[in-house]
Enzyme design. Structure first.
Site, PDB file in Angstrom:
ATOM      1  N   ARG A  52     -14.651  -5.799  -8.421  1.00 33.97           N
ATOM      2  CA  ARG A  52     -13.890  -7.049  -8.466  1.00 33.97           C
ATOM      3  C   ARG A  52     -14.276  -7.898  -7.265  1.00 33.97           C
ATOM      4  O   ARG A  52     -14.007  -7.519  -6.117  1.00 33.97           O
ATOM      5  CB  ARG A  52     -12.392  -6.745  -8.459  1.00 33.97           C
ATOM      6  CG  ARG A  52     -11.519  -7.920  -8.880  1.00 33.97           C
ATOM      7  CD  ARG A  52     -10.073  -7.488  -9.019  1.00 33.97           C
ATOM      8  NE  ARG A  52      -9.223  -8.571  -9.486  1.00 33.97           N
ATOM      9  CZ  ARG A  52      -7.983  -8.784  -9.061  1.00 33.97           C
ATOM     10  NH1 ARG A  52      -7.442  -7.989  -8.168  1.00 33.97           N
ATOM     11  NH2 ARG A  52      -7.273  -9.774  -9.542  1.00 33.97           N
ATOM     12  N   PHE A  57     -11.265 -14.902  -1.623  1.00 34.97           N
ATOM     13  CA  PHE A  57     -10.068 -14.100  -1.862  1.00 34.97           C
ATOM     14  C   PHE A  57     -10.281 -12.660  -1.416  1.00 34.97           C
ATOM     15  O   PHE A  57      -9.759 -12.244  -0.392  1.00 34.97           O
ATOM     16  CB  PHE A  57      -9.655 -14.171  -3.328  1.00 34.97           C
ATOM     17  CG  PHE A  57      -8.378 -13.431  -3.658  1.00 34.97           C
ATOM     18  CD1 PHE A  57      -7.361 -13.289  -2.721  1.00 34.97           C
ATOM     19  CD2 PHE A  57      -8.202 -12.876  -4.916  1.00 34.97           C
ATOM     20  CE1 PHE A  57      -6.183 -12.613  -3.027  1.00 34.97           C
ATOM     21  CE2 PHE A  57      -7.029 -12.193  -5.236  1.00 34.97           C
ATOM     22  CZ  PHE A  57      -6.021 -12.064  -4.288  1.00 34.97           C
ATOM     23  N   GLN A  60     -13.152  -5.795  -4.186  1.00 33.97           N
ATOM     24  CA  GLN A  60     -12.389  -4.573  -4.461  1.00 33.97           C
ATOM     25  C   GLN A  60     -13.283  -3.489  -5.044  1.00 33.97           C
ATOM     26  O   GLN A  60     -14.173  -3.759  -5.856  1.00 33.97           O
ATOM     27  CB  GLN A  60     -11.252  -4.886  -5.451  1.00 33.97           C
ATOM     28  CG  GLN A  60     -10.361  -3.700  -5.783  1.00 33.97           C
ATOM     29  CD  GLN A  60      -9.159  -4.112  -6.617  1.00 33.97           C
ATOM     30  OE1 GLN A  60      -8.648  -5.214  -6.459  1.00 33.97           O
ATOM     31  NE2 GLN A  60      -8.704  -3.249  -7.508  1.00 33.97           N
ATOM     32  N   ASN A 117      -3.181  -1.541  -5.862  1.00 32.02           N
ATOM     33  CA  ASN A 117      -2.201  -0.726  -6.574  1.00 32.02           C
ATOM     34  C   ASN A 117      -1.786  -1.402  -7.876  1.00 32.02           C
ATOM     35  O   ASN A 117      -2.173  -2.531  -8.160  1.00 32.02           O
ATOM     36  CB  ASN A 117      -0.976  -0.454  -5.690  1.00 32.02           C
ATOM     37  CG  ASN A 117      -0.296  -1.739  -5.232  1.00 32.02           C
ATOM     38  OD1 ASN A 117      -0.134  -2.685  -6.001  1.00 32.02           O
ATOM     39  ND2 ASN A 117       0.119  -1.765  -3.966  1.00 32.02           N
ATOM     40  N   PHE A 128      -9.175  -2.950  -1.339  1.00 30.75           N
ATOM     41  CA  PHE A 128      -9.835  -4.253  -1.317  1.00 30.75           C
ATOM     42  C   PHE A 128      -9.956  -4.741   0.118  1.00 30.75           C
ATOM     43  O   PHE A 128      -9.234  -4.299   1.018  1.00 30.75           O
ATOM     44  CB  PHE A 128      -9.104  -5.275  -2.202  1.00 30.75           C
ATOM     45  CG  PHE A 128      -7.746  -5.691  -1.730  1.00 30.75           C
ATOM     46  CD1 PHE A 128      -7.576  -6.744  -0.841  1.00 30.75           C
ATOM     47  CD2 PHE A 128      -6.603  -5.048  -2.218  1.00 30.75           C
ATOM     48  CE1 PHE A 128      -6.310  -7.144  -0.424  1.00 30.75           C
ATOM     49  CE2 PHE A 128      -5.329  -5.439  -1.811  1.00 30.75           C
ATOM     50  CZ  PHE A 128      -5.185  -6.494  -0.912  1.00 30.75           C
ATOM     51  N   LEU A 137       0.112 -11.932  -0.606  1.00 32.71           N
ATOM     52  CA  LEU A 137      -0.029 -10.491  -0.852  1.00 32.71           C
ATOM     53  C   LEU A 137       0.761  -9.649   0.154  1.00 32.71           C
ATOM     54  O   LEU A 137       0.927  -8.447  -0.049  1.00 32.71           O
ATOM     55  CB  LEU A 137      -1.505 -10.079  -0.807  1.00 32.71           C
ATOM     56  CG  LEU A 137      -2.426 -10.707  -1.861  1.00 32.71           C
ATOM     57  CD1 LEU A 137      -3.844 -10.174  -1.697  1.00 32.71           C
ATOM     58  CD2 LEU A 137      -1.915 -10.421  -3.268  1.00 32.71           C
ATOM     59  N   HIS A 141       1.051  -4.692  -0.482  1.00 34.06           N
ATOM     60  CA  HIS A 141      -0.052  -3.744  -0.323  1.00 34.06           C
ATOM     61  C   HIS A 141      -0.041  -3.106   1.064  1.00 34.06           C
ATOM     62  O   HIS A 141       0.324  -3.747   2.056  1.00 34.06           O
ATOM     63  CB  HIS A 141      -1.400  -4.454  -0.523  1.00 34.06           C
ATOM     64  CG  HIS A 141      -1.562  -5.044  -1.886  1.00 34.06           C
ATOM     65  ND1 HIS A 141      -2.054  -4.338  -2.956  1.00 34.06           N
ATOM     66  CD2 HIS A 141      -1.281  -6.288  -2.351  1.00 34.06           C
ATOM     67  CE1 HIS A 141      -2.084  -5.118  -4.030  1.00 34.06           C
ATOM     68  NE2 HIS A 141      -1.611  -6.303  -3.691  1.00 34.06           N
TER      69      HIS A 141
END
Length: 387
Positions: A52, A57, A60, A117, A128, A137, A141
């Site tokens: 990802r 951003f 991952q 998660n 990530f 976020l 996390h």
């Protein structure tokens, strides 16, 4: 006690790009760092994808269940990004989900390493790396480390092409097969161990202590023209020292870094005309140096590109000698690409700007002879059809 540092060696499209070194926040996230440390130490992440990649951003990876590398015809693997397991797995819980830690740590800077998660307390092996402040976020996390070496590698990964950039599509944010991002090795890193990097030159020669990208420096004032000009000039001078040592590839990478600073940090012409002019002069020099090093590295199209950028600069006031150098490098590059007619035209222009330059004259004559020989061969080829 868990070591403070782990590493991931990464490739893109089968070519190594270098090593990421991650400092672990052992005290703040002991269970998470123990998990990541042991997975790295056992090389569990070997041959898994960064699946990802979202520019500005995050990137991952870490799906140990579905994220192993496959042959091109099977890429991307089915269900990639939906699996993983931790060192805490059991027969009853084969994924070994464990609770969040340090989740109140603000995710407001790039290069933080966080657990991915599917909801609260569902951590396994996926993680990530932030590439842009993401305060939304925070609280969701576990933040368990940060990248301390290889930030330029993270930026390089961030730029790969993805299959889709729409969240509702199956293969959203997965790199295309030709730019698949793979973890080749993982392990424990100790101070003094190697820091391979194939996308940037990290040699601090000439006091270049700056990150590859301007915004990735911490605690630097990048708003003042005098300051940013000095920083950019330091990086350029570092590249020149490498060039004098005949480390042409490293010099090329440093000149590229200096050009990035020059482009991103140039002050506004109206508010700082003096430094604006100095930045333009510096940019002109960098284009000249990049065209030279690219030519020596046999990066002929790259050499052509930099020569073109320089000739297109509206405010670039080149001397006759500099103009001759640009046309010579341009002509030489076209000749190496076997585009001899174009090369000959350009080398003739170089000769006009510097008639006494023996290097230009020699190359001009060489290419001229190639063109004449080709015409003679063509003429002889068709002569036999006519008595």
């Amino acid at each position: 006690m868990t070591s403070n540092y782990t590493y991931l060696d990464v490739s893109i499209g089968g070519e190594s790009i270098g090593r990421l070194v991650i400092e672990l926040f052992n005290a703040a996230a002991p269970k998470t760092t123990t998990n990541f440390h042991q997975l790295c130490q056992s090389n569990a992440y070997k041959d898994t994808y960064f699946h990802r990649v979202i520019k500005n951003f995050m990137i991952q990876g870490g799906d140990l269940t579905n994220g192993k590398t496959v042959k091109p015809s099977e890429y991307p693997p089915a269900n990639i990004g939906k699996g993983g397991y931790s060192i805490y797995k059991t027969e009853d819980d084969p994924s070994g989900k464990f609770e969040d830690e340090n989740s109140d740590y603000p995710i407001t800077t790039p290069f933080l390493v966080c657990m991915a998660n599917s909801g609260p307390n569902t951590n396994t092996s996926q993680f990530f790396i932030s590439t842009y402040p993401s305060p939304h976020l925070t609280g969701l996390h576990t933040v368990f480390g940060k990248v301390v070496h290889g930030k330029s590698i993270v930026r390089h990964i961030e730029k790969v092409e993805v299959i889709s950039n729409k969240n509702n599509e199956t293969n959203a944010w997965i790199p295309v097969e030709k730019q698949a991002v793979v973890i080749n090795e993982s392990g424990i890193w100790k101070d003094g161990d190697d820091l391979p990097n194939n996308v940037a030159c990290t040699d601090p020669i000439g006091d270049d202590k700056y990150e590859e990208y301007p915004d990735d420096n911490e605690g630097l004032d990048l708003e003042k023209g005098d300051v940013t000009l000095k920083i950019t000039s330091t990086i350029k001078d570092s590249a020149t020292l490498l060039f004098k040592q005949k480390r042409t590839r490293d010099a090329f990478l440093k000149y590229k870094k200096a050009l990035r600073y020059c482009t991103e940090l140039v002050p506004d012409e109206d508010s700082d005309k003096t430094n604006y002019k100095k930045f333009l002069d510096l940019k002109k020099t960098l284009y000249l140096n990049l065209s030279l090093t690219a030519l020596q590295l046999q990066k002929y199209q790259t050499c052509i590109d930099y020569c073109g950028f320089l000739l297109e600069m509206d405010d670039a006031k080149l001397t006759n000698t500099q103009t001759a150098k640009v046309f010579y490098r341009l002509g030489k590059a076209y000749a190496e690409l076997k585009k001899y007619d174009t090369a000959l035209d350009i080398l003739e222009k170089a000769s006009l700007f510097s008639p006494s330059d023996k290097t230009i004259a020699t190359e001009h004559q060489r290419v001229k002879q190639i063109v004449e020989d080709a015409k003679l061969t063509e003429k002889m080829k068709y002569a036999k059809f006519f008595g």
